[in-house]
Design an enzyme around this catalytic site. Sequence first.
Site, short mmCIF file in Angstrom:
data_model
loop_
_atom_site.label_atom_id
_atom_site.label_comp_id
_atom_site.label_asym_id
_atom_site.label_seq_id
_atom_site.Cartn_x
_atom_site.Cartn_y
_atom_site.Cartn_z
N CYS A 401 157.48 13.56 45.44
CA CYS A 401 156.69 13.54 46.68
C CYS A 401 155.48 12.62 46.58
O CYS A 401 155.03 12.07 47.57
CB CYS A 401 156.16 14.93 47.02
SG CYS A 401 157.33 16.26 46.89
N1 ARG Z 1 158.50 14.94 49.71
C1 ARG Z 1 157.94 16.11 49.65
N2 ARG Z 1 158.62 17.17 49.24
N3 ARG Z 1 156.67 16.23 50.07
C2 ARG Z 1 155.91 17.40 49.97
C3 ARG Z 1 154.88 17.46 51.04
C4 ARG Z 1 153.99 18.66 50.96
C5 ARG Z 1 153.01 18.74 52.08
N4 ARG Z 1 152.03 19.74 51.87
C6 ARG Z 1 153.72 19.00 53.39
O1 ARG Z 1 153.93 20.14 53.69
O2 ARG Z 1 154.07 18.11 54.11
#
Ligand code: ARG
Length: 411
Positions: A401
Amino acid sequence: MTSPIHNYSEIGKLKTVLLKRPGREVENFTPEMMPRLLFDDIPYLPMAQKEHDYFAETLRDNGVETLYLEKLSAEALDAGGSELRDQFLEQMLAESGYPYGATHDALKEYLDSMSNQDMIIKIMAGVRKNEIDFHPSDLVSAAETEDYPFYLDPMPNLYFTRDPSACIGEGISINHMTFPARQRESLFNEMIINYHPRFANKGIHVWRDRNHNTRIEGGDELVLNDHVMAIGVSERTSAHAIQDIARSLFKNSQYDTVLAVSIPHNHAMMHLDTVFTMVNYDQFTVHPGILGEGGKIDTWTITAGKGESGLQLQHRTDLKAVLKDVLNLDDIDLIPTGGGDPIIADREQWNDGSNTLTIAPGVVVTYNRNYVSNELLRKHGLKVLEVISSELSRGRGGPRCMSCPIVREDL
Ligand SMILES: NC(=[NH2+])NCCC[C@H](N)C(=O)O
């Protein structure tokens, strides 16, 4: 001309990646704002930065060039001159709820007094009401938002550079994201692609831009090889957007197959890459929690077709068999997060135990806290580079991420 974007897999040797060092935005909010900002806790910023620097250092030590969103954004503004600065600021204010009016003018004056770099950092961090000597007299401010401390909300999720855009082949998708907390983020990516000297006028294909109502996020976009993508049907990516990008890719690129994978719609598993990542030619991490009875999961193999939608679908539920077919492999090793123990699996998935960043075939970067999953990856023959992770993980995202690959070597 060689394209500044070149990304034909999830596992080819990583050459260039886009990062964002966590800044004031990750602590510029109250507990009450957390659910809306998609955070589960308030990180301790100096430690989050230390951890992020360690992550970036690990990548650089392994030959990866690290680019920073905050820097590229300012450089794009430098290149675009005052006209671009004005246009960017107007759009950012409009998308923040101030298309015009006295508050718009006060914010514009405040931000306009800063250098390009300071302005970018300020917009990312958020603008509190008490920073500006201005007292709005409109009804919204008086009757609805008087006690709310911000004019511009912080954007704490920016360090998850994976999501606002995704590089696919020699092009990019610049994403219309799901929740208001993140929708402004892709404005930075759009500006960089259009104006940064490294990317502008270099013939980059935009497979899908941010001017859409249907939603897609990079955490769901997996580049399995040079003609197959996997895309999650998730809390963040709609089937509609998947059909849309599939049509664009089939028409304009060498991609001929999109594997849509349906995952549970919840915050712990908001994207496909929180439960499934590719770590080698024939190896994947998978969170057992996404597989139903008998290991089943809904997948649709999408190819170009003559139907009304211009697409044809094949529905199947055996993930392993489907992957073998689309990747043309004899066997596939699905490595279960947490070793399959349901308690460990859920605990480690929560802290992104499935969310590996592969930097070369069989070489992955993971959070050190997921020690059961990491050990298992080693047992399956992978080289695991662990990074420190107490604070970064509070944002619900891991190494994949936190990185947006721009260039990978071909396999
Ligand atoms: N590619 C990922 N899994 N990104 C995680 C993103 C986390 C972020 N807090 C959201 O909810 O958007």
